[in-house]
Design an enzyme around this catalytic site. Structure first.
Site, PDB file in Angstrom:
ATOM      1  N   GLU A  89       0.831  -1.226   0.000  1.00  0.00           N
ATOM      2  CA  GLU A  89       0.000   0.000   0.000  1.00  0.00           C
ATOM      3  C   GLU A  89       0.858   1.266   0.000  1.00  0.00           C
ATOM      4  O   GLU A  89       0.659   2.184   0.798  1.00  0.00           O
ATOM      5  CB  GLU A  89      -0.980   0.012   1.194  1.00  0.00           C
ATOM      6  CG  GLU A  89      -2.127  -0.949   1.001  1.00  0.00           C
ATOM      7  CD  GLU A  89      -3.348  -0.621   1.853  1.00  0.00           C
ATOM      8  OE1 GLU A  89      -3.535   0.535   2.254  1.00  0.00           O
ATOM      9  OE2 GLU A  89      -4.126  -1.559   2.091  1.00  0.00           O
ATOM     10  N   ASP A 106       1.191  -8.755   2.815  1.00  0.00           N
ATOM     11  CA  ASP A 106      -0.133  -8.753   3.415  1.00  0.00           C
ATOM     12  C   ASP A 106      -0.922  -9.772   2.603  1.00  0.00           C
ATOM     13  O   ASP A 106      -1.311  -9.502   1.469  1.00  0.00           O
ATOM     14  CB  ASP A 106      -0.770  -7.361   3.322  1.00  0.00           C
ATOM     15  CG  ASP A 106      -2.200  -7.338   3.846  1.00  0.00           C
ATOM     16  OD1 ASP A 106      -2.764  -8.424   4.101  1.00  0.00           O
ATOM     17  OD2 ASP A 106      -2.770  -6.240   3.967  1.00  0.00           O
ATOM     18  N   ASN A 149      -3.750 -11.097   3.476  1.00  0.00           N
ATOM     19  CA  ASN A 149      -5.178 -11.005   3.787  1.00  0.00           C
ATOM     20  C   ASN A 149      -5.773 -12.366   4.142  1.00  0.00           C
ATOM     21  O   ASN A 149      -6.909 -12.677   3.787  1.00  0.00           O
ATOM     22  CB  ASN A 149      -5.947 -10.354   2.625  1.00  0.00           C
ATOM     23  CG  ASN A 149      -5.986  -8.839   2.778  1.00  0.00           C
ATOM     24  OD1 ASN A 149      -6.347  -8.315   3.831  1.00  0.00           O
ATOM     25  ND2 ASN A 149      -5.580  -8.123   1.740  1.00  0.00           N
TER      26      ASN A 149
END
Length: 361
Positions: free
Chosen positions: A101, A248, A250
């Site tokens: 991100e 990440d 998720n």
């Protein structure tokens, strides 16, 4: 510096131009910095994986009112978070930092120059549709970059013969196929060589998988593509070099994705193949040949927001070639919840950085 007042005579009173805002006070990373004051020794690698929360997502009306209503609005502003983040990252004295991100402008104008000053070289891979992406930083005096092998999952799946079998299988499930191909998720893969021992090479992979709670089936396909691609790099292009796979994902430790990475396989009847209901069922067995270990284990959470907390981030390492020397403890639950949840005035992201020291076996 920072002691200017003492150095230049008595402090003068200055009119403030805006509302006076509290500083962060004690930060969630202050106690962690006590473990990372110095760069670790030659045979060791300090790795960090961290979803730093893109400005694109932090400063929407939805984020301010629904996602992070508990966070002081000024603490969601880009400059405020960037200052905190640069302080946090600099204090880890890392050799490898994998970030998710990352806004392109944040990489170019803020992180790359700041980390450059601490001896780290940065690489960036954008997610075409989202204006944010992945960044990998490596310590220049420990590593040099041999090659880069970044991909976008959807494009690789369609065009790389490496994934033909998976692609053909996926074509039997048009709804799922369409979903996978719509995602702009990417994988960043860098091959680094030790500057002190050129025989030591390492493959560093970084990714951010699809986020949706019911997207377990999509994540399984993304991770299958990722692992095939990494295998191509770390087994075919550079025979048997160790891998460090950060990101990440998720995916909590109870998910199919985590189980697949950890165990080397997933059955075609795993419940995650129906994570979004019957109409998106796509049963297929998958396997990979790596022996991977979550270096930081399975913390209670790496993401802590108002409505959710769970472990979503990992640093996976090659069990055969690398071992964990130490894991830097995560902030205490008390520190994380001082301001209810994350992000906060004392923590710049809704995720927590994972940090560990690894060494070659």
């Amino acid at each position: 510096p920072g002691d200017g007042a003492q150095r230049y005579g008595p402090p003068r009173e200055v009119e403030s131009s805006g509302p006076v805002e509290a500083g962060p006070g004690a930060c969630t990373f202050d106690s962690r910095h006590l473990y990372t004051k110095k760069v670790c020794g030659e045979g060791s690698i300090r790795a960090v994986s961290y979803n730093i929360l893109a400005d694109t997502y932090a400063q929407t009306e939805f984020s301010r009112t629904v996602l992070y209503p508990y966070c002081a609005p000024y603490a969601l502003e880009l400059d405020y978070r960037q200052n905190l983040l640069k302080k946090e990252l600099a204090g880890y004295s890392a050799d490898l930092i994998c970030l998710q991100e990352v806004d392109k402008s944040v990489f170019v104008d803020s992180l790359a120059p700041a980390l450059d000053a601490f001896g780290l070289e940065g690489l960036f891979k954008i997610k075409e549709k989202q204006h944010e992406g992945l960044a990998t930083f490596y310590r220049r005096d420990k590593f040099s970059l041999l090659s880069q092998h970044d991909i976008a999952f959807s494009e690789a799946l369609l065009s790389d013969p490496l994934h033909k079998e998976l692609c053909d299988k996926l074509a039997e499930y048009p709804l799922v196929q369409e979903k996978v191909l719509q995602r702009s998720s990417v994988l960043q893969v860098s091959v680094l060589q030790s500057t002190t021992d050129p025989s030591r090479k390492i493959c560093v992979a970084n990714t951010h998988l699809y986020w949706h709670p019911k997207g377990g089936n999509i994540r399984l396909i993304q991770i299958a593509v990722a692992l095939s691609h990494i295998k191509h790099v770390a087994c075919d292009l550079y025979p048997s070099i160790p891998i460090i796979f950060c990101g990440d994902f998720n995916s909590t430790p109870s998910s199919g994705t985590y189980s697949f990475i950890n165990s080397g396989g997933i059955a075609e009847d795993h419940e995650d193949w129906v994570s979004n209901g019957e109409e998106e069922r796509c049963n297929m067995p998958l396997s990979h040949s790596f022996k991977l270990l979550s270096a930081c284990g399975e913390p209670a959470y790496t993401n802590y927001v108002g409505g959710f907390h769970g472990c979503l981030d990992y640093i996976f390492i090659d069990k055969n070639a690398l071992e964990v020397e130490q894991v830097i403890p995560l902030p205490s639950h008390e520190e994380v919840t001082t301001h209810q949840a994350l992000p906060s005035v004392s923590h710049p992201s809704d995720h927590i950085a994972l940090i560990c020291d690894l060494k070659w076996k």
